[in-house]
Design a protein around this motif. Structure first.
Motif, PDB file in Angstrom:
ATOM      1  N   UNK A 179       1.229  -0.864   0.453  1.00  8.00           N
ATOM      2  CA  UNK A 179       0.352  -0.314   0.081  1.00  8.00           C
ATOM      3  C   UNK A 179       0.832   0.676  -0.106  1.00  8.00           C
ATOM      4  N   UNK A 180       1.733   1.124   1.157  1.00 11.55           N
ATOM      5  CA  UNK A 180       2.551   2.360   0.455  1.00 11.55           C
ATOM      6  C   UNK A 180       3.766   2.802  -0.364  1.00 11.55           C
ATOM      7  N   UNK A 181       4.473   1.726  -0.757  1.00 11.00           N
ATOM      8  CA  UNK A 181       4.450   1.925  -1.976  1.00 11.00           C
ATOM      9  C   UNK A 181       3.742   2.270  -3.650  1.00 11.00           C
ATOM     10  N   UNK A 186       2.989  10.340  -4.964  1.00 12.23           N
ATOM     11  CA  UNK A 186       4.211  10.526  -4.564  1.00 12.23           C
ATOM     12  C   UNK A 186       5.038  10.857  -2.486  1.00 12.23           C
ATOM     13  N   UNK A 187       4.227  10.238  -2.111  1.00 12.24           N
ATOM     14  CA  UNK A 187       3.956  10.112  -0.946  1.00 12.24           C
ATOM     15  C   UNK A 187       4.645   9.486  -0.303  1.00 12.24           C
ATOM     16  N   UNK A 188       5.425   9.646   1.234  1.00 13.62           N
ATOM     17  CA  UNK A 188       7.077   8.168   1.123  1.00 13.62           C
ATOM     18  C   UNK A 188       6.046   8.619   3.027  1.00 13.62           C
ATOM     19  N   UNK A 189       5.422   8.844   3.537  1.00 11.23           N
ATOM     20  CA  UNK A 189       5.283   8.996   5.033  1.00 11.23           C
ATOM     21  C   UNK A 189       4.374   7.719   5.660  1.00 11.23           C
ATOM     22  N   UNK A 190       5.182   6.655   6.832  1.00 10.54           N
ATOM     23  CA  UNK A 190       4.324   6.271   7.002  1.00 10.54           C
ATOM     24  C   UNK A 190       4.581   5.989   9.001  1.00 10.54           C
ATOM     25  N   UNK A 191       2.685   5.606   9.223  1.00 15.09           N
ATOM     26  CA  UNK A 191       2.448   6.421  10.853  1.00 15.09           C
ATOM     27  C   UNK A 191       2.137   4.908  11.083  1.00 15.09           C
ATOM     28  N   UNK A 250      -8.500   0.017  -2.319  1.00 19.81           N
ATOM     29  CA  UNK A 250      -6.671   0.618  -2.242  1.00 19.81           C
ATOM     30  C   UNK A 250      -5.634  -0.015  -2.871  1.00 19.81           C
ATOM     31  N   UNK A 251      -5.024   0.527  -3.632  1.00 23.59           N
ATOM     32  CA  UNK A 251      -4.028   0.523  -4.936  1.00 23.59           C
ATOM     33  C   UNK A 251      -3.012  -0.187  -3.761  1.00 23.59           C
ATOM     34  N   UNK A 252      -2.562  -1.312  -5.402  1.00 25.45           N
ATOM     35  CA  UNK A 252      -1.030  -2.559  -3.557  1.00 25.45           C
ATOM     36  C   UNK A 252      -0.409  -2.692  -4.580  1.00 25.45           C
TER      37      UNK A 252
END
Length: 377
Positions: free
Chosen positions: A80-82, A89-94, A217-219
């Motif tokens: 999901x993050x990639x 262009x998101x590059x933040x994970x919580x 949700x794109x994965x």
């Protein structure tokens, strides 16, 4: 011998073995094969997918079969993050510091290899995450929030719907590690975008698991090849394992309310007796909002491993925490994150009760007291 390490693994239920057997013998086809034998396997796989979807409150197409909880968490966190990086262009994970290693190591991989920024949410001394802290941590660059629905060491349950409401306002996906939650608390109604499940925690075989991820949700897949599981996880599916997992989850869901009430009462009585009998005992995790069958203590002045050996000598099998960290000399990262001193964290012992338990554990509490006394606590 009384086995009280069910958070590590459970026995396969006889009903599950019976349901799986035809797909290990006469109906052994590859579900991707376009002939009678393969199509029979494909129907069984499709049926298992639909059965699991009903339990988690998603659609059949949202179910991705995996090799277990670790793979499911890896696929969710990395995939999901990639995809969020590729698409916007998101590059933040919580996440939080009390997560299972499969989440923490996946997040560390994103940070190390893909340059992600990582925010570790603070947790209370009972292991709870505050929705307000989560809201403060989010940004336009956040790709994913990954949190354990119920912690595998201390049993604390998060308020998943409250966390989901926070991220939904920002259109950020929420992944829940539901490996320990399955069979004990409802999986539907969390409003999470993805859920990880491991079969061997609910009476299915090891090596079976599911990532339930909503179709919107794109994965990005981690495994490439034949394009199975709608391209999200290539590899010939384990039809027998999928049938077994669906059967185990259905059985657990049908018994869940009665089981949670009965086992929860036994566990609360056990906790009370241990705290009464052992002056050094301290319960870890949230006293009220916890898994019905989880009791984790620290015993200051002892060694957790020494207490475990004494307990086993007295016929009780338990653990010092996560099976994935067994053999490590380091104190539990979960307990340290709660503010427990490392030397105290190393005295921890976890008891995780089985589904179907209906007899009190007074004798086990007595064995705990004797074991702690034997090692000098």
């Amino acid at each position: 011998m009384l086995y009280l390490d069910n958070a590590a693994t459970t026995a396969v239920r006889p009903e599950v073995v019976e349901a799986m057997l035809p797909y290990l013998t006469r109906s052994f086809g590859n579900p991707s094969s376009h002939h009678t034998v393969g199509e029979e396997a494909a129907r069984a796989l499709s049926d298992a997918r639909a059965r699991i979807a009903r339990i988690v409150g998603m659609r059949a197409g949202d179910i991705v079969f995996t090799s277990g909880g670790t793979e499911a968490n890896n696929l969710a966190v990395k995939g999901i993050a990639i995809a969020a990086t590729v698409n916007r262009g998101a590059r933040h994970v919580v996440t939080t510091p009390i997560e299972h290693e499969s989440i923490l190591e996946s997040v560390a991989y994103l940070e190390r290899v893909h340059g992600f920024e990582v925010t570790m949410l603070p947790v209370s001394s009972e292991g709870r995450v505050s929705p307000d802290d989560l809201a403060d941590a989010l940004s336009d660059d956040t790709a994913l929030v990954a949190v354990g629905y119920a912690n595998n060491e201390i049993g604390t349950i998060q308020d998943a719907p409250a966390l989901a409401r926070v991220v939904r306002e920002r259109r950020i996906p929420l992944h829940l590690d539901a490996v320990q939650a399955a069979g004990w608390i409802p999986l539907a109604g969390t409003d999470a975008d993805s859920l990880a499940i491991a079969g061997h925690k609910v009476g299915a075989p090891k090596g079976t698991g599911v990532l339930a991820v909503r179709g919107r949700i794109p994965i990005e897949p981690l495994l490439h090849g034949g394009g199975q599981e709608r391209g999200r996880r290539s590899g010939t599916e384990d039809v027998a394992g999928a049938v077994g997992l669906a059967t185990a989850l259905e059985l657990a869901e049908a018994e869940r309310a009665e089981d949670a009430a009965a086992v929860g009462a036994i566990c609360r009585s056990f906790i009370s007796r241990v705290l009464t009998l052992v002056p050094s005992a301290r319960l870890t995790g949230d006293l009220e909002r916890r898994l019905p069958g989880t009791a984790s203590f620290t015993f200051a002045g002892t060694s957790g491993e020494a207490v475990l050996l004494e307990l086993e000598r007295r016929g009780v099998v338990s653990s010092s925490g996560s099976a994935c960290a067994a053999g490590s000399d380091e104190p539990s990262h979960v307990l340290v994150a709660l503010g427990i001193a490392p030397e105290i964290a190393q005295t921890a012992v976890r008891f995780t009760l089985p589904h179907g338990l209906r007899r009190p554990l007074d004798a086990v509490a007595d064995a705990v007291a004797a074991s702690v006394a034997a090692v000098g606590g």
